[in-house]
Write an enzyme that holds these catalytic residues in place. Structure first.
Site, PDB file in Angstrom:
ATOM      1  N   ILE A   1      44.488  40.789  36.011  1.00 15.28           N
ATOM      2  CA  ILE A   1      44.627  39.336  36.101  1.00 15.28           C
ATOM      3  C   ILE A   1      44.151  38.667  34.821  1.00 15.28           C
ATOM      4  O   ILE A   1      44.809  37.765  34.288  1.00 15.28           O
ATOM      5  CB  ILE A   1      43.860  38.816  37.331  1.00 15.28           C
TER       6      ILE A   1
ATOM      7  N   VAL B   1      39.852  47.066  39.585  1.00 18.23           N
ATOM      8  CA  VAL B   1      41.000  47.136  38.678  1.00 18.23           C
ATOM      9  C   VAL B   1      41.716  45.785  38.615  1.00 18.23           C
ATOM     10  O   VAL B   1      42.161  45.358  37.543  1.00 18.23           O
ATOM     11  CB  VAL B   1      41.986  48.245  39.114  1.00 18.23           C
ATOM     12  N   CYS B   2      41.808  45.101  39.748  1.00 21.35           N
ATOM     13  CA  CYS B   2      42.572  43.851  39.819  1.00 21.35           C
ATOM     14  C   CYS B   2      42.144  42.806  38.791  1.00 21.35           C
ATOM     15  O   CYS B   2      42.999  42.212  38.128  1.00 21.35           O
ATOM     16  CB  CYS B   2      42.513  43.273  41.230  1.00 21.35           C
ATOM     17  N   PRO B   3      40.823  42.549  38.622  1.00 25.82           N
ATOM     18  CA  PRO B   3      40.466  41.522  37.635  1.00 25.82           C
ATOM     19  C   PRO B   3      40.838  41.900  36.210  1.00 25.82           C
ATOM     20  O   PRO B   3      41.125  41.020  35.393  1.00 25.82           O
ATOM     21  CB  PRO B   3      38.948  41.368  37.798  1.00 25.82           C
TER      22      PRO B   3
END
Length: 209
Positions: free
Chosen positions: A54, A49-51
């Site tokens: 970002i 999920v993080c990328p």
């Protein structure tokens, strides 16, 4: 304790800037009196999920910049891990092309001071130092004004990705309040009618909507 209407916690920590350069003493104080700051935490490098978040911030970076705002990311990974991820192509799970700073909170003190660490330090039954929960940051987003005061924050649990357009809307709302002296009602967005912070102003707004 909520950070709303309080000075944003000060820190000095390593960060990767411009996607390829490590600096040792990055601080938000460099933006005082100059820029709005959208400071966001994410759990971990090289995840799923993080990328998406970002890269979504990077895609909208020009929208923040034209609003006189900077975007700063932060996780509890090391600056070397940040740099490795920033050097990895998107098709290989990386975030290559991201240019805004990403802070390394390896001591977890920044996440703790901002109230987003997903666990707590404690002691076990034998009196040994221990940690309960996840030693990473929740998905916290903080909007800090030019005086260094936190004006808005939202904190999501680890599986719940954030809405980047909402972060832009909140920058718009803060700028409108500061420039026009009006308050922003529910679902307000740039170009819509706001309200005077008086009973007459509320009545006028309601009569027109």
């Amino acid at each position: 304790m909520s950070l709303i209407n309080r000075k944003a916690p000060v820190f000095s920590a390593p960060a990767v800037i411009n996607g390829d350069e490590i600096v040792e003493n990055f601080s938000l104080t460099q933006y005082l009196g100059k820029k709005y700051v959208v400071f966001f935490f994410y759990p971990k490098d090289f995840t799923f999920v993080c990328p998406t978040e970002i890269l979504a911030f990077q895609e909208k970076l020009a929208e923040f910049e034209k609003r006189d705002a900077v975007v700063i990311g932060c996780s509890t990974d090391t600056e070397e891990t940040h740099l490795a991820w920033l050097s990895t192509p998107k098709q290989n799970g990386g975030i290559q092309g991201v240019t805004y700073p990403i802070v390394a909170d390896t001591a977890k003190t920044i996440a703790t001071n901002y109230g987003v660490l997903a666990g707590d330090y404690t002691y076990d039954e034998e009196g040994n130092f221990a940690f309960e929960g996840a030693p990473v940051a929740f998905r916290g987003t903080f909007l800090i004004d030019k005086a260094g005061v936190v004006q808005h924050c939202v904190i999501n649990n680890l599986p719940l990705g954030r809405n980047i357009d909402e972060a832009i809307r909140m920058v718009d709302a803060l700028r409108h309040v500061e420039e026009k002296g009006e308050v922003c009602p529910a679902n307000w967005s740039e170009g819509k009618e706001a309200m005077q912070a008086t009973r007459d102003g509320v009545a006028t707004y309601l009569s027109n909507n």
